[in-house]
Design a protein around this motif. Structure first.
Motif, mmCIF file in Angstrom:
data_model
loop_
_atom_site.group_PDB
_atom_site.id
_atom_site.type_symbol
_atom_site.label_atom_id
_atom_site.label_comp_id
_atom_site.label_asym_id
_atom_site.label_seq_id
_atom_site.Cartn_x
_atom_site.Cartn_y
_atom_site.Cartn_z
ATOM 1 N N UNK B 1 0.842 -1.154 -0.101
ATOM 2 C CA UNK B 1 -0.009 -0.014 0.068
ATOM 3 C C UNK B 1 1.038 1.031 0.203
ATOM 4 N N UNK B 2 1.685 1.390 0.964
ATOM 5 C CA UNK B 2 2.437 2.559 0.813
ATOM 6 C C UNK B 2 3.735 2.501 0.407
ATOM 7 N N UNK B 4 4.080 4.310 -2.626
ATOM 8 C CA UNK B 4 4.434 5.658 -3.284
ATOM 9 C C UNK B 4 5.537 6.570 -2.758
ATOM 10 N N UNK B 6 6.712 10.307 -2.270
ATOM 11 C CA UNK B 6 6.323 11.851 -2.486
ATOM 12 C C UNK B 6 7.347 12.467 -3.070
ATOM 13 N N UNK B 104 -9.547 9.920 22.988
ATOM 14 C CA UNK B 104 -8.722 11.214 23.440
ATOM 15 C C UNK B 104 -9.548 11.746 24.804
ATOM 16 N N UNK B 313 0.803 15.971 27.042
ATOM 17 C CA UNK B 313 2.003 16.133 26.647
ATOM 18 C C UNK B 313 3.122 15.078 27.076
ATOM 19 N N UNK B 316 2.406 11.996 25.102
ATOM 20 C CA UNK B 316 2.987 12.226 23.867
ATOM 21 C C UNK B 316 4.561 12.087 23.754
ATOM 22 N N UNK B 353 2.816 23.825 24.453
ATOM 23 C CA UNK B 353 2.247 23.886 22.948
ATOM 24 C C UNK B 353 3.328 23.594 22.069
ATOM 25 N N UNK B 356 4.697 20.253 21.843
ATOM 26 C CA UNK B 356 3.454 18.896 21.219
ATOM 27 C C UNK B 356 3.551 19.350 19.606
ATOM 28 N N UNK B 357 3.700 20.598 19.439
ATOM 29 C CA UNK B 357 3.512 20.666 17.679
ATOM 30 C C UNK B 357 4.665 20.198 17.390
ATOM 31 N N UNK B 360 4.594 16.146 16.945
ATOM 32 C CA UNK B 360 3.630 15.879 16.111
ATOM 33 C C UNK B 360 4.303 16.081 14.714
ATOM 34 N N UNK B 361 4.683 17.191 14.377
ATOM 35 C CA UNK B 361 5.611 17.757 13.252
ATOM 36 C C UNK B 361 6.583 16.701 12.834
ATOM 37 N N UNK B 364 6.646 13.226 11.170
ATOM 38 C CA UNK B 364 6.793 12.938 9.668
ATOM 39 C C UNK B 364 7.991 12.355 9.550
ATOM 40 N N UNK B 367 8.059 8.706 10.069
ATOM 41 C CA UNK B 367 7.426 7.986 8.950
ATOM 42 C C UNK B 367 8.125 7.829 7.709
#
Lengths: 322, 378
Positions: B1-2, B4, B6, B104, B313, B316, B353, B356-357, B360-361, B364, B367
């Motif tokens: 599936x994965x 491709x 980018x 959540x 936080x 995560x 904040x 956490x940003x 999660x950024x 990427x 992955x």
């Protein structure tokens, strides 16, 4: 208790929720769930008020509030659209970030003196209508009238215009939209930003018009989250969103007024004689949000309809999505 | 599936001599998640310093260094940090459990408050008389705190399982309700002489502090560290065992990673949802009990520095691993104290904040592998 005054003030309080909810409807219709409303509203309220205090112009404050919240929402856009991060977590971090930023930069702002607010307007002919004229068109903030125009405009835009249709396509079936030559990521950025700007507008509407001032995080007191709940209740329809917002506004106002009179209908007013019972009144909007959500979710289950199909799902060209 | 790839079109459009490509990773190197978490914290501290500078603090980095020295340079500071970490470990676990099932739970704050309320009710209602010995009082208060929080978690869990109601919003609304509920008792029922706090608990209902033993061991003088610190690590080991060694934990994680597979496997997702929310709420409630029993020793309004939100936080940052939660909580406890030292009420929220940003950024990067390819001969 004067019902006219309660409804009049309720409409004004509901306008805040209306801006935020319609903005969230637009963003979610394009497939982006933005839970950061509370943070963006706080940023809007703080920056708008701050500009109005420093430059004496509430309109400039309104503009800055929208730009600031819009920029913040683009951060959410970048993280979720390009970096494909989880939209729930990104929205939460946006809330933290927005709340933190507005508290740090709003330090000392609560002591600012009186400022010039957005004007209140009475519409000449319409205000003469009995009851409705008094409630809707007499001595209301200019923002309230913008709210009257915004909800139907958004409804028309979503359902009857070409760009509105593209937006829905992006939110329901991005792969198909992409094949049609619609710029999926671009559209999502656009509506995330529009949603953010409207949240900023909502925040500035609080601090510059409806209940002026900066009271740190109590300025919004959870209204951003209520707006997220209303979006679901509204089933992503701006007109239902408007109805829900005004109902909530009236409820908030009613709660304030319940504590005043010595008599409720025929009985002694318990909230007057036991002031601590007021804390239970304060729970009502939050409890009501839960009730409204349950109703909305059950209805969605029954009618087999629900959120935009691609809500919360990042789009990656060429990958099997929903 | 994965499979491709980018492609960034930057190469073509701007005619750079190289092209940046992202390829999905099949395996994540073991060192990478930790590096990313540490990187997120560093980035957040730097950006936080910029924000402080903009808001009028002249030497943010010097302030950081001073605070670090103050917090970790002596036993008093370390004890204060651990006192902050005590509730954080428990709420961090609460969030980790719920997030493992992709529930959540943003309501740890409210569950914390209700836990504190329920534990107080044992003393103040009073359920147990004031002369009850400590070895009865404290376990009963712990159970009450856990049950209170679990009930508060049950409502959103049930609504989610039964009516598919979005738990993010219900848990949040329950936070506001919990705070008003507590206010009713603090301002009204249990108010001490009109002040916004309950009377002080009897001594037997206090969690013992190190300072209580200062007579025997003089070095403990002034140290506020209390017994509640032990709840966290013990709970962490238990939660770890449940999540990673028990069948139920496997069901939870399966439902989180792949709900369809969990359904085909015949697990009862609805029941697990409710139970997980109750466990999560209970842990947060226990944190509330530890806070009032060990720190404030009465029920009052300001018992939480947003612990419930910091728990998100922590969960995560530690990638939902209960054992790592303990270490991360100490770090975030120091951050909360540092925010207080700096005197800007929002700064620790702001830094959280950004953390956490950044986290999660940067997922990427977990992955996808970044490749820089040369497109032309130079």
């Amino acid at each position: 208790m004067d019902w006219i005054i309660i409804l009049q003030a309720g409409i004004a309080a509901g306008t805040v929720l209306l801006f935020a909810t319609v903005g969230e409807v637009l963003a979610e219709r394009s497939g982006i769930l933005n839970l950061g409303l509370e943070g963006m509203m706080l940023i809007g309220a703080m920056s708008g008020y701050s500009v109005a205090v420093n430059y004496g112009n509430p309109w400039l404050g309104l503009l800055v509030a929208m730009v600031a919240a819009g920029l913040l929402s683009l951060l959410h856009g970048f993280v979720t659209i390009h970096l494909q991060a989880d939209q729930v977590v990104s929205g939460l971090s946006l809330t933290f970030l927005g709340t933190g930023l507005s508290l740090v930069f709003g330090e000392g702002l609560s002591k600012a003196g009186a400022i010039s607010l957005l004007p209140k307007v009475t519409i000449p002919v319409l205000s003469a209508i009995p009851y409705l004229g008094d409630i809707l068109f007499t001595d209301q903030s200019i923002m309230v009238y913008i709210g009257y125009l915004l909800a139907p405009a958004a409804w028309y835009y979503i359902n009857y215009t070409r760009p509105g249709m593209h937006m829905r396509a992006v939110g329901e079936y991005p792969a198909a939209a992409d094949t049609m030559g619609i710029n999926v990521k671009g559209m999502r950025y656009l509506y995330t930003c529009v949603g953010g700007m409207l949240a900023g507008l909502a925040g500035a509407t609080i601090s510059l018009a409806i209940s002026p001032g900066w009271f740190s995080h109590m300025t919004t007191s959870g209204q951003g989250w209520i707006a997220v709940g209303l979006t679901i209740f509204a089933q992503w329809n701006p007109l239902r969103a408007a109805a829900g917002s005004y109902a909530f506004g009236a409820l908030r106002r009613l709660i304030l007024d319940l504590q005043g009179p010595t008599k409720l209908l025929l009985w002694k007013n318990p909230f007057y004689y036991n002031p601590y019972w007021g804390f239970f009144l304060k729970m009502i909007p939050y409890a009501f949000t839960i009730v409204v959500l349950v109703i909305g979710s059950r209805e969605a289950m029954r009618k087999r309809m629900g959120a935009p199909a691609a809500l919360g799902v990042p789009y990656i060209r060429g990958q099997r999505g929903i | 599936m994965a499979t491709t790839t980018q492609k960034s079109s930057a190469g073509r459009r701007f005619a750079l001599p190289f092209r940046v490509q992202f390829e999905p990773r099949l395996e994540v190197p073991r060192w990478l998640p930790l590096t990313v978490s540490v990187g997120a914290i560093i980035i957040a501290l730097i950006l936080g310093a910029f924000a402080l500078r903009l808001s009028g603090l002249t030497h943010p980095f010097r302030a950081y260094a001073n605070i670090a020295k103050e917090l970790f340079g002596n036993w008093g500071g370390i004890s204060d940090v651990l006192v902050q970490a005590t509730p954080l470990i428990l709420v961090g676990l609460a969030c980790s459990v719920a997030f493992s099932m992709k529930l959540w739970n943003i309501g740890a704050e409210g569950q914390f408050f209700i836990g504190a309320f329920a534990a107080s009710a044992i003393v103040l209602a009073p359920v147990l008389p004031a002369e009850t010995p400590g070895w009865v009082f404290i376990p009963v208060m712990m159970i009450a705190g856990f049950v209170g929080g679990a009930l508060w978690g049950f409502v959103p869990g049930y609504l989610k399982a039964k009516f598919n109601v979005n738990e993010v919003i219900t848990t949040l609304m329950m936070n506001y309700i919990a705070i008003e509920w507590n206010n009713f008792f603090i301002f009204g029922v249990w108010s001490e002489g009109g002040f916004q706090m309950s009377p002080r608990f009897p001594r037997t209902a206090w969690l013992p502090r190190l300072a209580d033993y200062a007579k025997e061991i003089p070095q403990f003088g002034g140290l506020t560290l209390h017994l509640g610190l032990l709840f966290g690590p013990i709970a962490a080991v238990m939660v770890w065992w449940v999540l990673y060694r028990s069948k139920w934990g496997y069901e939870i994680r399966l439902a989180g990673d792949n709900p369809k597979a969990a359904r085909y496997a015949g697990t009862n997702i609805a029941r697990n949802m409710v139970l997980v929310m109750m466990l999560s709420g209970g842990l947060a409630g226990l944190a509330g009990m530890a806070q009032i029993g060990g720190v404030v020793r009465r029920l009052q309004g300001a018992i939480s520095s947003g612990y419930g939100f910091t728990g998100i936080i922590i969960a995560w940052l530690s990638k939902l691993n209960p054992l790592i939660v303990v270490a991360v909580s100490i770090l975030l406890g120091a951050l909360i104290l540092a925010g207080r030292e700096i005197g800007r009420s929002g700064i620790s929220m702001l830094v959280q904040g950004i953390i956490l940003f950044a986290l999660i950024a940067s997922e990427f990067l977990l992955r996808n592998r970044v490749r820089i390819k040369r497109t032309r001969e130079a």
